[in-house]
Design a protein around this motif. Structure first.
Motif, PDB file in Angstrom:
ATOM      1  N   ASP A 278       5.549   9.290  -9.486  1.00 51.93           N
ATOM      2  CA  ASP A 278       5.167   8.707 -10.777  1.00 51.93           C
ATOM      3  C   ASP A 278       6.369   8.119 -11.517  1.00 51.93           C
ATOM      4  OD1 ASP A 278       2.577   9.350 -10.295  1.00 51.93           O
ATOM      5  OD2 ASP A 278       2.511  11.098 -11.612  1.00 51.93           O
TER       6      ASP A 278
ATOM      7  N   GLU B 190       1.744   3.813  -2.965  1.00 49.89           N
ATOM      8  CA  GLU B 190       1.018   5.043  -3.295  1.00 49.89           C
ATOM      9  C   GLU B 190       1.874   6.273  -3.022  1.00 49.89           C
ATOM     10  OE1 GLU B 190      -3.002   5.359  -1.810  1.00 49.89           O
ATOM     11  OE2 GLU B 190      -3.151   3.184  -1.671  1.00 49.89           O
ATOM     12  N   LYS B 191       2.875   6.116  -2.123  1.00 48.85           N
ATOM     13  CA  LYS B 191       3.731   7.251  -1.763  1.00 48.85           C
ATOM     14  C   LYS B 191       4.908   7.425  -2.724  1.00 48.85           C
ATOM     15  CE  LYS B 191       2.661   6.181   3.062  1.00 48.85           C
ATOM     16  NZ  LYS B 191       3.226   5.732   4.346  1.00 48.85           N
TER      17      LYS B 191
ATOM     18  N   ASP C 220       0.821  -1.214   0.000  1.00 51.42           N
ATOM     19  CA  ASP C 220       0.000   0.000   0.000  1.00 51.42           C
ATOM     20  C   ASP C 220       0.854   1.262   0.000  1.00 51.42           C
ATOM     21  OD1 ASP C 220      -2.320  -1.450  -0.041  1.00 51.42           O
ATOM     22  OD2 ASP C 220      -2.644  -1.379   2.117  1.00 51.42           O
ATOM     23  N   ASP C 221       2.083   1.151   0.528  1.00 52.12           N
ATOM     24  CA  ASP C 221       2.970   2.308   0.570  1.00 52.12           C
ATOM     25  C   ASP C 221       3.459   2.716  -0.816  1.00 52.12           C
ATOM     26  OD1 ASP C 221       2.882   2.710   3.325  1.00 52.12           O
ATOM     27  OD2 ASP C 221       4.386   1.164   3.683  1.00 52.12           O
TER      28      ASP C 221
ATOM     29  N   LYS D  59      -3.297   4.849  -9.513  1.00 55.46           N
ATOM     30  CA  LYS D  59      -1.929   5.354  -9.653  1.00 55.46           C
ATOM     31  C   LYS D  59      -1.183   4.564 -10.729  1.00 55.46           C
ATOM     32  CE  LYS D  59       2.137   6.624  -6.912  1.00 55.46           C
ATOM     33  NZ  LYS D  59       1.936   8.066  -6.908  1.00 55.46           N
TER      34      LYS D  59
ATOM     35  N   GLU E 250      -7.166   3.412  -4.999  1.00 57.86           N
ATOM     36  CA  GLU E 250      -6.206   4.490  -5.208  1.00 57.86           C
ATOM     37  C   GLU E 250      -4.909   3.968  -5.818  1.00 57.86           C
ATOM     38  OE1 GLU E 250      -9.180   5.577  -2.272  1.00 57.86           O
ATOM     39  OE2 GLU E 250      -7.802   3.871  -2.396  1.00 57.86           O
ATOM     40  N   MET E 251      -4.483   2.798  -5.355  1.00 57.52           N
ATOM     41  CA  MET E 251      -3.256   2.213  -5.875  1.00 57.52           C
ATOM     42  C   MET E 251      -3.432   1.816  -7.334  1.00 57.52           C
ATOM     43  SD  MET E 251      -0.139   1.433  -5.162  1.00 57.52           S
ATOM     44  CE  MET E 251       0.618   1.418  -6.773  1.00 57.52           C
TER      45      MET E 251
ATOM     46  N   THR F  20      -5.679  -1.295  -3.295  1.00 60.89           N
ATOM     47  CA  THR F  20      -6.754  -0.328  -3.074  1.00 60.89           C
ATOM     48  C   THR F  20      -7.104   0.345  -4.401  1.00 60.89           C
ATOM     49  OG1 THR F  20      -5.187   1.482  -2.664  1.00 60.89           O
ATOM     50  CG2 THR F  20      -5.872   0.154  -0.762  1.00 60.89           C
TER      51      THR F  20
END
Length: 331
Positions: A243, A239-240, A236-237, A272, A268-269, A266
């Motif tokens: 790009d 996402e941090k 999940d990290d 991304k 969101e992931m 997720t």
């Protein structure tokens, strides 16, 4: 090294001949030997053009290399001592050249995890911790999985709280593994273990084992558990990660592996990832995710762990900046 790099290395090794190739293998780590050996065994036919391309590139790179110093270790020691003084330099030298007095433990790196676990099963958790911190994180993690839950938890706590290894502890390792470590009274304290080491090992356990270990640590020392969690980098990290980093990662991940890994991601992931692909590739990936049936959690976690290994390698190489620190079900 990615798949293409391994294949190129395998082509080069096969081109050298048995005697020369055997000399090269002597300088590789166990993990490198295994990866290269498996690749050589898998490659049955190779186009002549590719062989010529690999050999030409190797020849060009070899010509560009120059031997700057004949003894790298002594050069590092001399330069650091002149620049920083003996006390500060010795601390850095121990970290840079650590393992120089632990040659015996290298034999463990050639063993499978279950064999190492069997060797250590009846030893005191402190001794086990002192040994595991010398292994690569993925191998140490696999060894920990072979232990009972209680032993595994006790060892992880000791790894996380290990503040270097004193000479007396190294002597205990000698007794356990028939002179695994050499040196005796003059050995310096080795900077191994700690919260970061424990976090890296736990990262690779995954699933219910990871949760169980952290719950145990939290019960014993909540502050220590939080420090470990702060040093863990989970799927999940991602996402941090910026790009550019995601784009570098996607270049090294197979499409099938990415689909399975994203089944447990997720929204969101997923977005991304889509955002860092071409419109056509993103649309294809969306369709693959929608059409893919249920996938076991264990499969998802396995692919996610493989992606995290790539991320950590890219991070170690300075290409990616990391932002931050079960029973089968179906997704």
């Amino acid at each position: 090294m990615d798949t293409k790099g391994l294949e190129d290395a395998a082509i080069l090794m096969m081109s050298l001949g048995e005697e020369e190739a055997s000399e090269v293998f002597k300088h590789l780590t166990p993990k490198e030997v295994q990866g290269l050996g498996e690749t050589i065994a898998r490659m049955k036919t190779i186009p002549r053009e590719r062989v010529e391309t690999v050999l030409e590139r190797f020849a060009n790179q070899a010509q560009e290399q120059s031997l700057l110093v004949t003894d790298n270790d002594e050069y590092i020691k001399s330069v650091l001592r002149k620049a920083l003084g003996d006390d500060k330099a010795n601390l850095l030298i121990d970290r840079i050249l650590q393992g120089g007095d632990t040659s015996g433990i290298e034999s463990l790196k050639w063993m499978d995890a279950s064999s190492v676990a069997e060797l250590l099963r009846n030893e005191h958790p402190q001794i086990v911790a002192a040994i595991l911190v010398h292994l690569d994180y993925d191998q140490a993690s696999s060894v920990l999985k072979c232990f009972t839950e209680r032993q595994r938890n006790e060892v992880v706590v000791r790894i996380a709280t290990l503040d270097g290894i004193q000479p007396s502890a190294l002597k205990d390792l000698n007794d356990v593994m028939s002179k695994v470590l050499a040196g005796g009274d003059k050995l310096r304290k080795a900077s191994l273990g700690g919260v970061k080491t424990a976090a890296e090992m736990i990262n690779l356990m995954g699933g219910s084992i990871e949760t169980s270990v952290l719950d145990y640590v939290r019960e014993a020392d909540n502050e220590l558990a939080q420090k470990i969690m702060d040093n863990m980098f989970t799927f999940d990290d991602l996402e941090k990660v910026d790009d550019k980093g995601i784009q570098l990662l996607l270049k090294e991940v197979q499409s099938e592996s990415l689909v399975i890994a994203l089944k447990g991601a997720t929204p969101e992931m997923r977005e991304k990832v889509f955002r860092n692909m071409s419109t056509r590739a993103a649309e294809t990936l969306r369709e693959d995710l929608e059409s893919r049936g249920p996938v076991r959690v264990s499969e998802v976690e396995a692919e996610q762990k493989e992606m995290l290994k790539i991320v950590r390698r890219l991070s170690d190489e300075g290409q990616i900046v990391l932002g931050g620190g079960g029973d089968d079900q179906f997704l």
